[in-house]
Design a protein around this motif. Structure first.
Motif, PDB file in Angstrom:
ATOM      1  N   GLY A 269       0.840  -1.188   0.000  1.00 53.12           N
ATOM      2  CA  GLY A 269       0.000   0.000   0.000  1.00 53.12           C
ATOM      3  C   GLY A 269       0.877   1.242   0.000  1.00 53.12           C
ATOM      4  O   GLY A 269       2.070   1.171  -0.312  1.00 53.12           O
ATOM      5  N   PRO A 270       0.319   2.415   0.352  1.00 49.87           N
ATOM      6  CA  PRO A 270       1.147   3.617   0.430  1.00 49.87           C
ATOM      7  C   PRO A 270       2.274   3.408   1.448  1.00 49.87           C
ATOM      8  O   PRO A 270       2.008   3.205   2.640  1.00 49.87           O
ATOM      9  N   TYR A 271       3.514   3.413   0.988  1.00 46.41           N
ATOM     10  CA  TYR A 271       4.644   3.054   1.848  1.00 46.41           C
ATOM     11  C   TYR A 271       5.905   3.734   1.311  1.00 46.41           C
ATOM     12  O   TYR A 271       6.128   3.775   0.099  1.00 46.41           O
ATOM     13  N   VAL A 272       6.701   4.278   2.226  1.00 46.65           N
ATOM     14  CA  VAL A 272       7.963   4.904   1.830  1.00 46.65           C
ATOM     15  C   VAL A 272       9.090   4.362   2.692  1.00 46.65           C
ATOM     16  O   VAL A 272       8.874   3.925   3.833  1.00 46.65           O
ATOM     17  N   ARG A 273      10.291   4.402   2.123  1.00 45.95           N
ATOM     18  CA  ARG A 273      11.493   4.091   2.889  1.00 45.95           C
ATOM     19  C   ARG A 273      12.182   5.405   3.228  1.00 45.95           C
ATOM     20  O   ARG A 273      12.385   6.251   2.359  1.00 45.95           O
ATOM     21  N   ALA A 274      12.505   5.573   4.488  1.00 43.27           N
ATOM     22  CA  ALA A 274      13.192   6.776   4.943  1.00 43.27           C
ATOM     23  C   ALA A 274      14.687   6.636   4.677  1.00 43.27           C
ATOM     24  O   ALA A 274      15.280   5.571   4.909  1.00 43.27           O
ATOM     25  N   LEU A 275      15.303   7.723   4.208  1.00 41.22           N
ATOM     26  CA  LEU A 275      16.713   7.722   3.831  1.00 41.22           C
ATOM     27  C   LEU A 275      17.479   8.819   4.560  1.00 41.22           C
ATOM     28  O   LEU A 275      16.947   9.903   4.817  1.00 41.22           O
ATOM     29  N   LEU A 276      18.729   8.528   4.864  1.00 46.31           N
ATOM     30  CA  LEU A 276      19.709   9.519   5.282  1.00 46.31           C
ATOM     31  C   LEU A 276      20.932   9.334   4.387  1.00 46.31           C
ATOM     32  O   LEU A 276      21.462   8.216   4.294  1.00 46.31           O
ATOM     33  N   ASP A 277      21.364  10.400   3.737  1.00 48.76           N
ATOM     34  CA  ASP A 277      22.500  10.311   2.800  1.00 48.76           C
ATOM     35  C   ASP A 277      22.290   9.201   1.776  1.00 48.76           C
ATOM     36  O   ASP A 277      23.239   8.503   1.391  1.00 48.76           O
ATOM     37  N   GLY A 278      21.035   8.998   1.358  1.00 46.58           N
ATOM     38  CA  GLY A 278      20.733   7.991   0.359  1.00 46.58           C
ATOM     39  C   GLY A 278      20.705   6.571   0.873  1.00 46.58           C
ATOM     40  O   GLY A 278      20.483   5.641   0.094  1.00 46.58           O
ATOM     41  N   ARG A 279      20.883   6.370   2.167  1.00 47.76           N
ATOM     42  CA  ARG A 279      20.888   5.022   2.752  1.00 47.76           C
ATOM     43  C   ARG A 279      19.601   4.806   3.538  1.00 47.76           C
ATOM     44  O   ARG A 279      19.145   5.680   4.268  1.00 47.76           O
TER      45      ARG A 279
ATOM     46  N   ALA B  54      14.585   3.303   7.733  1.00 48.81           N
ATOM     47  CA  ALA B  54      13.312   2.895   8.321  1.00 48.81           C
ATOM     48  C   ALA B  54      12.232   2.945   7.249  1.00 48.81           C
ATOM     49  O   ALA B  54      12.466   3.439   6.137  1.00 48.81           O
ATOM     50  N   GLY B  55      11.044   2.451   7.582  1.00 47.84           N
ATOM     51  CA  GLY B  55       9.917   2.491   6.659  1.00 47.84           C
ATOM     52  C   GLY B  55       8.688   3.071   7.331  1.00 47.84           C
ATOM     53  O   GLY B  55       8.502   2.916   8.539  1.00 47.84           O
ATOM     54  N   ILE B  56       7.865   3.758   6.539  1.00 46.57           N
ATOM     55  CA  ILE B  56       6.603   4.297   7.042  1.00 46.57           C
ATOM     56  C   ILE B  56       5.510   3.987   6.022  1.00 46.57           C
ATOM     57  O   ILE B  56       5.678   4.255   4.826  1.00 46.57           O
ATOM     58  N   GLY B  57       4.416   3.419   6.491  1.00 49.61           N
ATOM     59  CA  GLY B  57       3.299   3.101   5.621  1.00 49.61           C
ATOM     60  C   GLY B  57       2.010   3.702   6.135  1.00 49.61           C
ATOM     61  O   GLY B  57       1.939   4.146   7.292  1.00 49.61           O
ATOM     62  N   GLN B  58       0.994   3.730   5.286  1.00 53.85           N
ATOM     63  CA  GLN B  58      -0.308   4.277   5.665  1.00 53.85           C
ATOM     64  C   GLN B  58      -1.336   3.169   5.768  1.00 53.85           C
ATOM     65  O   GLN B  58      -1.476   2.348   4.854  1.00 53.85           O
ATOM     66  N   MET B  59      -2.061   3.147   6.872  1.00 55.19           N
ATOM     67  CA  MET B  59      -3.115   2.151   7.066  1.00 55.19           C
ATOM     68  C   MET B  59      -4.292   2.448   6.139  1.00 55.19           C
ATOM     69  O   MET B  59      -4.568   3.606   5.834  1.00 55.19           O
ATOM     70  N   PRO B  60      -5.007   1.415   5.731  1.00 53.17           N
ATOM     71  CA  PRO B  60      -6.274   1.657   5.028  1.00 53.17           C
ATOM     72  C   PRO B  60      -7.220   2.446   5.925  1.00 53.17           C
ATOM     73  O   PRO B  60      -7.169   2.316   7.157  1.00 53.17           O
ATOM     74  N   PRO B  61      -8.098   3.263   5.347  1.00 49.22           N
ATOM     75  CA  PRO B  61      -8.988   4.118   6.160  1.00 49.22           C
ATOM     76  C   PRO B  61      -9.854   3.354   7.150  1.00 49.22           C
ATOM     77  O   PRO B  61     -10.221   3.884   8.192  1.00 49.22           O
ATOM     78  N   ASP B  62     -10.172   2.096   6.836  1.00 46.59           N
ATOM     79  CA  ASP B  62     -11.063   1.339   7.713  1.00 46.59           C
ATOM     80  C   ASP B  62     -10.318   0.583   8.807  1.00 46.59           C
ATOM     81  O   ASP B  62     -10.925  -0.142   9.596  1.00 46.59           O
ATOM     82  N   ARG B  63      -8.984   0.722   8.847  1.00 42.84           N
ATOM     83  CA  ARG B  63      -8.203   0.036   9.882  1.00 42.84           C
ATOM     84  C   ARG B  63      -7.902   0.998  11.012  1.00 42.84           C
ATOM     85  O   ARG B  63      -7.427   2.114  10.789  1.00 42.84           O
ATOM     86  N   HIS B  64      -8.153   0.573  12.220  1.00 42.88           N
ATOM     87  CA  HIS B  64      -7.917   1.434  13.382  1.00 42.88           C
ATOM     88  C   HIS B  64      -6.994   0.708  14.365  1.00 42.88           C
ATOM     89  O   HIS B  64      -7.343   0.458  15.513  1.00 42.88           O
ATOM     90  N   LEU B  65      -5.830   0.369  13.872  1.00 45.80           N
ATOM     91  CA  LEU B  65      -4.845  -0.339  14.682  1.00 45.80           C
ATOM     92  C   LEU B  65      -4.009   0.655  15.471  1.00 45.80           C
ATOM     93  O   LEU B  65      -3.892   1.827  15.100  1.00 45.80           O
ATOM     94  N   PRO B  66      -3.392   0.200  16.566  1.00 44.06           N
ATOM     95  CA  PRO B  66      -2.495   1.089  17.301  1.00 44.06           C
ATOM     96  C   PRO B  66      -1.335   1.540  16.403  1.00 44.06           C
ATOM     97  O   PRO B  66      -0.807   0.766  15.609  1.00 44.06           O
ATOM     98  N   VAL B  67      -0.962   2.800  16.531  1.00 44.81           N
ATOM     99  CA  VAL B  67       0.156   3.343  15.773  1.00 44.81           C
ATOM    100  C   VAL B  67       1.422   3.115  16.595  1.00 44.81           C
ATOM    101  O   VAL B  67       1.561   3.665  17.694  1.00 44.81           O
ATOM    102  N   ALA B  68       2.319   2.277  16.096  1.00 43.83           N
ATOM    103  CA  ALA B  68       3.511   1.920  16.867  1.00 43.83           C
ATOM    104  C   ALA B  68       4.644   1.498  15.938  1.00 43.83           C
ATOM    105  O   ALA B  68       4.399   0.921  14.872  1.00 43.83           O
ATOM    106  N   TRP B  69       5.872   1.782  16.356  1.00 39.96           N
ATOM    107  CA  TRP B  69       7.034   1.295  15.629  1.00 39.96           C
ATOM    108  C   TRP B  69       7.147  -0.216  15.804  1.00 39.96           C
ATOM    109  O   TRP B  69       6.935  -0.740  16.897  1.00 39.96           O
TER     110      TRP B  69
END
Length: 261
Positions: free
Chosen positions: A48-58, A61-76
Motif C-alpha cells: 500500500g502507500p509506503y515509503v522508505r526513509a533515507l539519510l545520505d541515500g541510505r 526505516a519504513g513508514i506506511g499508511q493504514m487503510p482508512p477502515d483500519r484502526h490499529l495502534p500506531v507503533a514502531w
C-alpha cells in the motif's frame, strides 16, 4: 540493490528494520524529516502507500499508511532477520506466539510476517532478497537499539532463544528490582528484554521499543514538542547514554538516545 548474498544477509535473529504504520503518511513524513532529517523514496507497492526513509541515500526505516477502515495502534515495529520466513513463522506458532500477517512476499524485496510473542508484543520477521533493511548505523536519525518492554523476562526470553537462537544473558546489574536480559548472537548483544512487572503501561502492553540516535536528547525532546509530539519520559542518564522517550503526533512511541561510545 543486488540480490542478497550470504555475506550481506543479517544473521537470523538480528534486528534489521523498523517500520511504522500511520493514518496520515504525509504529516508523519514531515514530522520525522524535521526531527531526523529523513528523505523518502517509494517502497513496495504490495504494502500500500509506503515509503522508505533515507539519510545520505541510505535506508534507515519504513513508514506506511493504514487503510482508512483500519484502526490499529500506531507503533514502531521491530523486524528480526531470518533466512526462512515460513520456517520461522511456524517456529513462532510452535513456541506459543502468534502469526498475525503472512508470511507474504513484499515484491522482490523479500518475504515478511507480523507476529507476536506469547505475552503479546508485536514484532516482524524479514527474509531479505533485494532489500537488506537498515543500511546506515551510528549517526543521528538512525535506529541504534531495540528493546522488548514486557512483564517479566523469564518466559519470553526463552521464546526468543528457541525461535531465533538468541543467548539470553542476565544483565550484570540484574536484581529483583531490575529484570533485564541481553539477547546475544555469537557473543554480541543485538537486543534486550526489560521486565517491568506492574509498571508496564496499561494502554500499550508488552512492546518492542526502538531507540534512535540523536546528537542531543534534550534538544530532540524540545523539537518533538514543537512539532506536535509528546514527552513520555523526560531526558535522563542511563546505562547506554542519555535518553528520553517520546511520541510522535499520531502517538507512536520511541526513544531518542545519545549513546556513550
Amino acid at each position: 540493490m543486488t540480490e542478497a548474498s550470504e555475506a550481506t544477509r543479517r544473521p537470523p535473529g538480528t534486528p534489521c528494520w523498523v517500520s511504522l504504520m500511520v493514518h496520515s503518511l504525509g504529516s508523519t513524513e514531515e514530522f520525522y524529516t524535521d526531527l531526523f532529517g529523513w528523505e523518502y523514496e517509494p517502497g513496495p507497492g504490495q504494502l500500500g502507500p509506503y515509503v522508505r526513509a533515507l539519510l545520505d541515500g541510505r535506508e534507515v526505516a519504513g513508514i506506511g499508511q493504514m487503510p482508512p477502515d483500519r484502526h490499529l495502534p500506531v507503533a514502531w515495529t521491530t523486524y528480526l532477520a531470518t533466512d526462512d520466513a515460513d520456517a520461522t513463522a511456524e517456529s513462532v506458532r510452535c513456541c506459543g506466539g502468534t502469526v498475525a500477517v503472512g508470511p507474504l512476499d513484499a515484491g522482490i524485496a523479500g518475504r515478511m510476517a507480523i507476529c507476536s510473542d506469547p505475552l503479546g508484543a508485536i514484532f516482524g520477521i524479514w527474509q531479505a532478497e533485494t532489500h537488506m533493511g537498515t543500511l546506515l548505523h551510528g549517526r543521528p536519525g538512525t535506529p541504534v537499539w531495540n528493546e522488548l518492554v514486557t512483564q517479566d523476562t523469564s518466559t519470553v526470553g526463552k521464546f526468543y532463544e528457541h525461535v531465533f537462537g538468541h543467548e539470553a544473558k542476565a544483565h550484570p546489574e540484574s536484581s529483583e528490582d531490575f529484570d533485564y536480559l541481553t539477547l546475544r548472537l555469537q557473543g554480541e548483544p543485538v537486543a534486550a528484554v526489560h521486565g517491568v512487572g506492574r509498571s508496564l503501561p496499561h494502554d500499550r502492553g508488552p512492546h518492542w521499543m526502538t531507540y534512535f540516535e540523536v546528537a542531543d536528547p534534550d534538544e530532540a525532546v524540545a523539537r518533538v514538542e514543537l512539532l506536535g509530539g509528546t514527552v513520555v519520559q523526560p531526558p535522563h542518564e542511563g546505562p547506554g547514554g542519555r535518553h528520553a522517550t517520546v511520541a510522535d503526533p499520531e502517538g507512536a512511541v520511541f526513544t531518542v538516545i545519545r549513546t556513550t561510545h
